[in-house]
Design a protein around this motif. Sequence first.
Motif, PDB file in Angstrom:
ATOM      1  N   LYS A 123      68.632  32.884 -16.178  1.00 25.49           N
ATOM      2  CA  LYS A 123      68.027  33.785 -15.183  1.00 25.49           C
ATOM      3  C   LYS A 123      66.930  34.656 -15.792  1.00 25.49           C
ATOM      4  CE  LYS A 123      70.924  32.932 -11.684  1.00 25.49           C
ATOM      5  NZ  LYS A 123      71.052  31.543 -12.140  1.00 25.49           N
ATOM      6  N   LEU A 124      66.964  34.814 -17.098  1.00 26.87           N
ATOM      7  CA  LEU A 124      66.000  35.706 -17.741  1.00 26.87           C
ATOM      8  C   LEU A 124      64.819  34.936 -18.345  1.00 26.87           C
ATOM      9  CD1 LEU A 124      65.510  38.682 -18.406  1.00 26.87           C
ATOM     10  CD2 LEU A 124      66.730  38.331 -20.555  1.00 26.87           C
ATOM     11  N   CYS A 125      65.125  33.898 -19.134  1.00 28.24           N
ATOM     12  CA  CYS A 125      64.036  33.247 -19.881  1.00 28.24           C
ATOM     13  C   CYS A 125      63.731  31.819 -19.410  1.00 28.24           C
ATOM     14  CB  CYS A 125      64.368  33.245 -21.371  1.00 28.24           C
ATOM     15  SG  CYS A 125      65.576  31.996 -21.846  1.00 28.24           S
ATOM     16  N   PHE A 126      64.549  31.291 -18.507  1.00 28.69           N
ATOM     17  CA  PHE A 126      64.336  29.951 -17.935  1.00 28.69           C
ATOM     18  C   PHE A 126      64.558  28.812 -18.917  1.00 28.69           C
ATOM     19  CE2 PHE A 126      62.275  32.996 -15.278  1.00 28.69           C
ATOM     20  CZ  PHE A 126      62.734  32.633 -14.035  1.00 28.69           C
ATOM     21  N   LEU A 172      58.021  28.679 -19.894  1.00 31.28           N
ATOM     22  CA  LEU A 172      57.109  28.618 -18.748  1.00 31.28           C
ATOM     23  C   LEU A 172      57.432  27.477 -17.793  1.00 31.28           C
ATOM     24  CD1 LEU A 172      53.754  29.226 -20.638  1.00 31.28           C
ATOM     25  CD2 LEU A 172      54.894  30.836 -19.108  1.00 31.28           C
ATOM     26  N   ARG A 173      58.127  26.459 -18.321  1.00 30.85           N
ATOM     27  CA  ARG A 173      58.409  25.240 -17.547  1.00 30.85           C
ATOM     28  C   ARG A 173      57.118  24.491 -17.212  1.00 30.85           C
ATOM     29  NH1 ARG A 173      63.742  24.222 -15.960  1.00 30.85           N
ATOM     30  NH2 ARG A 173      65.060  25.455 -17.334  1.00 30.85           N
ATOM     31  N   GLY A 174      56.254  24.370 -18.215  1.00 35.27           N
ATOM     32  CA  GLY A 174      55.037  23.601 -18.041  1.00 35.27           C
ATOM     33  C   GLY A 174      53.842  24.357 -18.583  1.00 35.27           C
ATOM     34  N   ALA A 175      52.661  23.846 -18.260  1.00 31.13           N
ATOM     35  CA  ALA A 175      51.419  24.491 -18.680  1.00 31.13           C
ATOM     36  C   ALA A 175      50.421  24.364 -17.543  1.00 31.13           C
ATOM     37  CB  ALA A 175      50.871  23.816 -19.937  1.00 31.13           C
ATOM     38  N   LEU A 176      49.445  25.247 -17.543  1.00 34.23           N
ATOM     39  CA  LEU A 176      48.415  25.193 -16.507  1.00 34.23           C
ATOM     40  C   LEU A 176      47.639  23.888 -16.619  1.00 34.23           C
ATOM     41  CD1 LEU A 176      46.930  28.807 -16.738  1.00 34.23           C
ATOM     42  CD2 LEU A 176      48.533  27.919 -15.036  1.00 34.23           C
ATOM     43  N   SER A 177      47.433  23.219 -15.503  1.00 34.57           N
ATOM     44  CA  SER A 177      46.665  21.983 -15.509  1.00 34.57           C
ATOM     45  C   SER A 177      45.994  21.782 -14.148  1.00 34.57           C
ATOM     46  CB  SER A 177      47.585  20.797 -15.834  1.00 34.57           C
ATOM     47  OG  SER A 177      46.899  19.588 -15.622  1.00 34.57           O
ATOM     48  N   ASP A 200      53.074  27.986 -10.283  1.00 31.90           N
ATOM     49  CA  ASP A 200      54.031  26.894 -10.511  1.00 31.90           C
ATOM     50  C   ASP A 200      54.836  27.107 -11.789  1.00 31.90           C
ATOM     51  OD1 ASP A 200      53.188  25.350  -8.255  1.00 31.90           O
ATOM     52  OD2 ASP A 200      51.362  24.897  -9.383  1.00 31.90           O
ATOM     53  N   LEU A 201      54.407  28.062 -12.582  1.00 32.70           N
ATOM     54  CA  LEU A 201      55.095  28.348 -13.850  1.00 32.70           C
ATOM     55  C   LEU A 201      55.844  29.676 -13.701  1.00 32.70           C
ATOM     56  CD1 LEU A 201      52.106  27.484 -16.205  1.00 32.70           C
ATOM     57  CD2 LEU A 201      53.895  25.953 -15.382  1.00 32.70           C
ATOM     58  N   THR A 202      56.566  30.061 -14.751  1.00 29.63           N
ATOM     59  CA  THR A 202      57.352  31.293 -14.663  1.00 29.63           C
ATOM     60  C   THR A 202      56.559  32.488 -15.204  1.00 29.63           C
ATOM     61  OG1 THR A 202      58.365  30.942 -16.823  1.00 29.63           O
ATOM     62  CG2 THR A 202      59.502  29.975 -14.939  1.00 29.63           C
ATOM     63  N   ILE A 203      55.254  32.493 -14.892  1.00 29.69           N
ATOM     64  CA  ILE A 203      54.369  33.552 -15.408  1.00 29.69           C
ATOM     65  C   ILE A 203      54.678  34.909 -14.773  1.00 29.69           C
ATOM     66  CG2 ILE A 203      51.955  34.332 -15.422  1.00 29.69           C
ATOM     67  CD1 ILE A 203      51.156  31.424 -15.960  1.00 29.69           C
ATOM     68  N   ARG A 204      54.908  34.910 -13.479  1.00 25.13           N
ATOM     69  CA  ARG A 204      55.222  36.165 -12.782  1.00 25.13           C
ATOM     70  C   ARG A 204      56.450  36.827 -13.409  1.00 25.13           C
ATOM     71  NH1 ARG A 204      58.292  37.041  -8.358  1.00 25.13           N
ATOM     72  NH2 ARG A 204      58.642  34.816  -8.163  1.00 25.13           N
ATOM     73  N   GLU A 205      57.454  35.996 -13.703  1.00 25.16           N
ATOM     74  CA  GLU A 205      58.690  36.515 -14.290  1.00 25.16           C
ATOM     75  C   GLU A 205      58.449  37.061 -15.696  1.00 25.16           C
ATOM     76  OE1 GLU A 205      58.342  33.705 -12.650  1.00 25.16           O
ATOM     77  OE2 GLU A 205      59.968  33.463 -11.197  1.00 25.16           O
ATOM     78  N   LEU A 206      57.541  36.409 -16.425  1.00 21.46           N
ATOM     79  CA  LEU A 206      57.216  36.885 -17.773  1.00 21.46           C
ATOM     80  C   LEU A 206      56.559  38.266 -17.702  1.00 21.46           C
ATOM     81  CD1 LEU A 206      56.815  36.527 -20.865  1.00 21.46           C
ATOM     82  CD2 LEU A 206      54.618  35.451 -20.332  1.00 21.46           C
ATOM     83  N   THR A 255      46.544  27.817 -21.009  1.00 24.35           N
ATOM     84  CA  THR A 255      47.661  28.656 -20.581  1.00 24.35           C
ATOM     85  C   THR A 255      47.746  29.916 -21.434  1.00 24.35           C
ATOM     86  OG1 THR A 255      48.822  26.616 -19.989  1.00 24.35           O
ATOM     87  CG2 THR A 255      50.124  28.636 -20.046  1.00 24.35           C
ATOM     88  N   ALA A 256      47.569  29.749 -22.746  1.00 26.98           N
ATOM     89  CA  ALA A 256      47.607  30.902 -23.656  1.00 26.98           C
ATOM     90  C   ALA A 256      46.472  31.867 -23.334  1.00 26.98           C
ATOM     91  CB  ALA A 256      47.515  30.431 -25.100  1.00 26.98           C
ATOM     92  N   MET A 257      45.307  31.307 -23.058  1.00 25.41           N
ATOM     93  CA  MET A 257      44.141  32.137 -22.727  1.00 25.41           C
ATOM     94  C   MET A 257      44.421  32.953 -21.463  1.00 25.41           C
ATOM     95  SD  MET A 257      40.827  31.633 -24.024  1.00 25.41           S
ATOM     96  CE  MET A 257      40.045  30.043 -23.691  1.00 25.41           C
ATOM     97  N   TYR A 258      44.948  32.271 -20.461  1.00 34.36           N
ATOM     98  CA  TYR A 258      45.257  32.936 -19.190  1.00 34.36           C
ATOM     99  C   TYR A 258      46.269  34.058 -19.397  1.00 34.36           C
ATOM    100  CZ  TYR A 258      46.903  33.676 -14.436  1.00 34.36           C
ATOM    101  OH  TYR A 258      47.258  34.257 -13.242  1.00 34.36           O
ATOM    102  N   LEU A 259      47.328  33.745 -20.141  1.00 36.63           N
ATOM    103  CA  LEU A 259      48.367  34.746 -20.385  1.00 36.63           C
ATOM    104  C   LEU A 259      47.803  35.919 -21.186  1.00 36.63           C
ATOM    105  CD1 LEU A 259      51.440  32.482 -21.175  1.00 36.63           C
ATOM    106  CD2 LEU A 259      51.094  33.904 -19.159  1.00 36.63           C
TER     107      LEU A 259
END
Length: 201
Positions: free
Chosen positions: A58-61, A109-114, A123-129, A154-158
Motif C-alpha cells: 500500500k505504501l511503495c507498490f 513506479l510500476r513502469g516508465a513514461l513512454s 499510469d504510474l505511481t507518481i502521484r503516490e510518490l 521518467t527520472a527527468m520528469y520526476l
Amino acid sequence: MLLPEPIQDLINAFSRLPGIGPKTASRLTFYLLNAPEEISGDLAEALQNLKSGTDSCKLCFNITKKGQELCDVCSSGDRDSGVICVVEEPLDVLALERTGAFSGRYHVLRGALSPIEGIGPEDLTIRELLERVRSGGVEEIILATNPSLEGDATAMYLGQQLARMNVRVTRLARGLPVGGDLEYADQSTLLRALSGRQEMS
Ligand SMILES: [Zn+2]
C-alpha cells in the motif's frame, strides 16, 4: 491446416507475452501438448495463483503476499524512511536488495513514461510518490529508473516534479549498461552506481 481451438487459443495467449513471437508460441504450445500432464498442470496452477496470491504494498507498490498490507521493506523497523529509492519494477527492488548496500525504502513506479506506448504520469505511481514526499520525513530521493530512453525521461520528469519540494534528488551514477535493465545489472556495477549517485540539477 486449421488447428483445434484449444491449441490455437494457447498459441494466441503465449503470443501476447513480451518477447514471444508466433514461432516460440507454437513451440511452447506443442511442447506442453506432448509433455507429461504434470508440467502443464503445474504451469496452470502457478498462473492461477500469480494474481490471486499476491498483492501490492500500500505504501511503495512493491509485491507482497496476499493479505499483507505492507511489503517486508516497508514493515521493517530497521529501514531508513528518510531515503526513498525510486525504481520501475519490483524486480529492481530485488536487484538492489541483493547488493545489501541500501538501507532506505523504495517506491515502485510500476513502469516508465513512454509516449510511444501511451504511458503517461497518471499510469504510474507518481502521484503516490509525491504524496509520500509531501507528507514529510523524506530527505533524499534516489532516482533508480533504468538507464534507457524511457527510464531517463521518467527520472527527468520526476526531477522536475520534486524540484519544488524540500528534498535532495539524486540519480544513479552512469556505468550501468545503457538500454539495459537494472534487474540484470551485476551486483558490483549496481553498488558502484548507488554509491556514486549524483545530484540532479
Ligand atoms: Zn512497501
